[in-house]
Design an enzyme around this catalytic site. Structure first.
Site, PDB file in Angstrom:
ATOM      1  N   ASP A  68       0.844  -1.184   0.000  1.00 23.01           N
ATOM      2  CA  ASP A  68       0.000   0.000   0.000  1.00 23.01           C
ATOM      3  C   ASP A  68       0.885   1.241   0.000  1.00 23.01           C
ATOM      4  O   ASP A  68       2.097   1.143   0.192  1.00 23.01           O
ATOM      5  CB  ASP A  68      -1.007   0.013   1.161  1.00 23.01           C
ATOM      6  CG  ASP A  68      -0.361  -0.028   2.533  1.00 23.01           C
ATOM      7  OD1 ASP A  68       0.863  -0.226   2.618  1.00 23.01           O
ATOM      8  OD2 ASP A  68      -1.087   0.137   3.517  1.00 23.01           O
ATOM      9  N   TYR A  70       2.924   4.722   0.833  1.00 21.94           N
ATOM     10  CA  TYR A  70       3.542   5.287   2.035  1.00 21.94           C
ATOM     11  C   TYR A  70       2.506   6.159   2.748  1.00 21.94           C
ATOM     12  O   TYR A  70       1.723   6.868   2.112  1.00 21.94           O
ATOM     13  CB  TYR A  70       4.742   6.153   1.666  1.00 21.94           C
ATOM     14  CG  TYR A  70       5.891   5.404   1.018  1.00 21.94           C
ATOM     15  CD1 TYR A  70       6.526   4.343   1.660  1.00 21.94           C
ATOM     16  CD2 TYR A  70       6.377   5.786  -0.229  1.00 21.94           C
ATOM     17  CE1 TYR A  70       7.594   3.680   1.077  1.00 21.94           C
ATOM     18  CE2 TYR A  70       7.444   5.137  -0.823  1.00 21.94           C
ATOM     19  CZ  TYR A  70       8.053   4.080  -0.166  1.00 21.94           C
ATOM     20  OH  TYR A  70       9.110   3.430  -0.754  1.00 21.94           O
ATOM     21  N   PHE A  81       6.818   2.007  -4.056  1.00 24.48           N
ATOM     22  CA  PHE A  81       8.181   2.219  -3.546  1.00 24.48           C
ATOM     23  C   PHE A  81       8.769   3.591  -3.908  1.00 24.48           C
ATOM     24  O   PHE A  81       9.823   3.957  -3.398  1.00 24.48           O
ATOM     25  CB  PHE A  81       9.146   1.114  -4.004  1.00 24.48           C
ATOM     26  CG  PHE A  81       8.793  -0.248  -3.476  1.00 24.48           C
ATOM     27  CD1 PHE A  81       9.051  -0.567  -2.151  1.00 24.48           C
ATOM     28  CD2 PHE A  81       8.202  -1.202  -4.290  1.00 24.48           C
ATOM     29  CE1 PHE A  81       8.720  -1.823  -1.649  1.00 24.48           C
ATOM     30  CE2 PHE A  81       7.872  -2.460  -3.796  1.00 24.48           C
ATOM     31  CZ  PHE A  81       8.122  -2.772  -2.480  1.00 24.48           C
ATOM     32  N   HIS A 190      11.241  -9.227   1.105  1.00 25.39           N
ATOM     33  CA  HIS A 190      10.871  -7.813   0.979  1.00 25.39           C
ATOM     34  C   HIS A 190      12.081  -6.945   1.323  1.00 25.39           C
ATOM     35  O   HIS A 190      12.900  -7.307   2.177  1.00 25.39           O
ATOM     36  CB  HIS A 190       9.721  -7.503   1.931  1.00 25.39           C
ATOM     37  CG  HIS A 190       9.047  -6.202   1.664  1.00 25.39           C
ATOM     38  ND1 HIS A 190       9.526  -5.000   2.163  1.00 25.39           N
ATOM     39  CD2 HIS A 190       7.943  -5.899   0.941  1.00 25.39           C
ATOM     40  CE1 HIS A 190       8.737  -4.025   1.761  1.00 25.39           C
ATOM     41  NE2 HIS A 190       7.770  -4.528   1.017  1.00 25.39           N
TER      42      HIS A 190
END
Length: 231
Positions: A68, A70, A81, A190
């Site tokens: 989702d 930031y 990202f 991740h």
């Protein structure tokens, strides 16, 4: 809700037309209308669909899936990202740049804006496209996942030779939407500081993606966001 009626890039508008008129999407719009009366929501309305608008369906070569947006002020702008120019790198993005530098030899860029990747065919897609300020995951389970699952399955169905880059268990749980007879899936931990040493560092997904694209007679991605290579 006006924020959910932006100009969507034409190829995506056609491919996803049924989603925009589906009952779940109407419910999602109603939720966001009420949410914005009480809370600050990120990203700005004009940026909610920036990933689709930056990377038309026929141009998609690779997909980097995030969870989702930031939730800090000034960070989210519609690309997974990525952060706008002048914004401090969140930890995961810092680790992405370190791996890219180790893999390809590029210097760490000054800006965390990944639009250059998006314009070359890297769909930077979050599974949830909005979030409440300061509350990670606050808009999960409201309908966005159904919409973005359709984005992924549409790419799988209509395109050939796409590289799906799935970092972490959440992204990897989307693998069932992808036809691996037509596409390639790259998986790793991740890039979060909590898991980066469990297999993200050293995954070499940037060079591997370009190798696969070249094997499929497609132009590689210029991942370099800096003006020059490391000496």
């Amino acid at each position: 809700m006006s924020d959910l009626k932006p100009e969507i890039e034409e190829s995506w508008k056609i491919a996803l037309m049924d989603e925009f008129t589906a009952p779940y999407f109407s419910a999602l719009k109603s939720f966001l209308t009420e949410e914005k009366k009480k809370h600050v929501v990120y990203p700005k309305g004009r940026d909610i669909f920036l990933a689709l608008n930056s990377t038309p369906l026929p141009s998609v070569k690779a997909v980097i899936l995030g969870q989702d947006p930031y939730h800090g002020e000034g960070q989210a702008h519609g690309l997974s990202f990525s952060v706008p120019d002048g914004t401090r790198f969140p930890p995961s993005l810092k680790n992405i740049f370190k791996e890219m530098s180790d893999d390809l030899g590029y210097t760490i860029p000054i800006s965390g804006n990944l639009e250059k990747w998006a314009k070359q065919g890297v769909l930077l897609l979050n599974a949830t496209l909005t979030v409440r300020r300061g509350e990670a995951g606050s808009h999960q389970g409201k309908g966005w996942e159904k919409f973005t699952d359709k984005v992924i399955s549409t790419i799988s169905e209509l395109r050939v030779g796409v590289v799906f880059i799935l970092w972490g268990k959440f992204a990897q749980n989307k693998a069932h939407l992808i036809d691996t007879r037509k596409h390639t899936i790259l998986t790793a931990a991740h890039p979060s500081p909590f898991s980066v040493y469990r297999g993200f560092y050293g995954c070499k997904h940037f060079s591997k993606t370009n190798k696969i694209l070249l094997e499929n007679s497609l132009d590689p991605i210029d991942w370099n966001l800096s003006p020059k290579k490391m000496p």
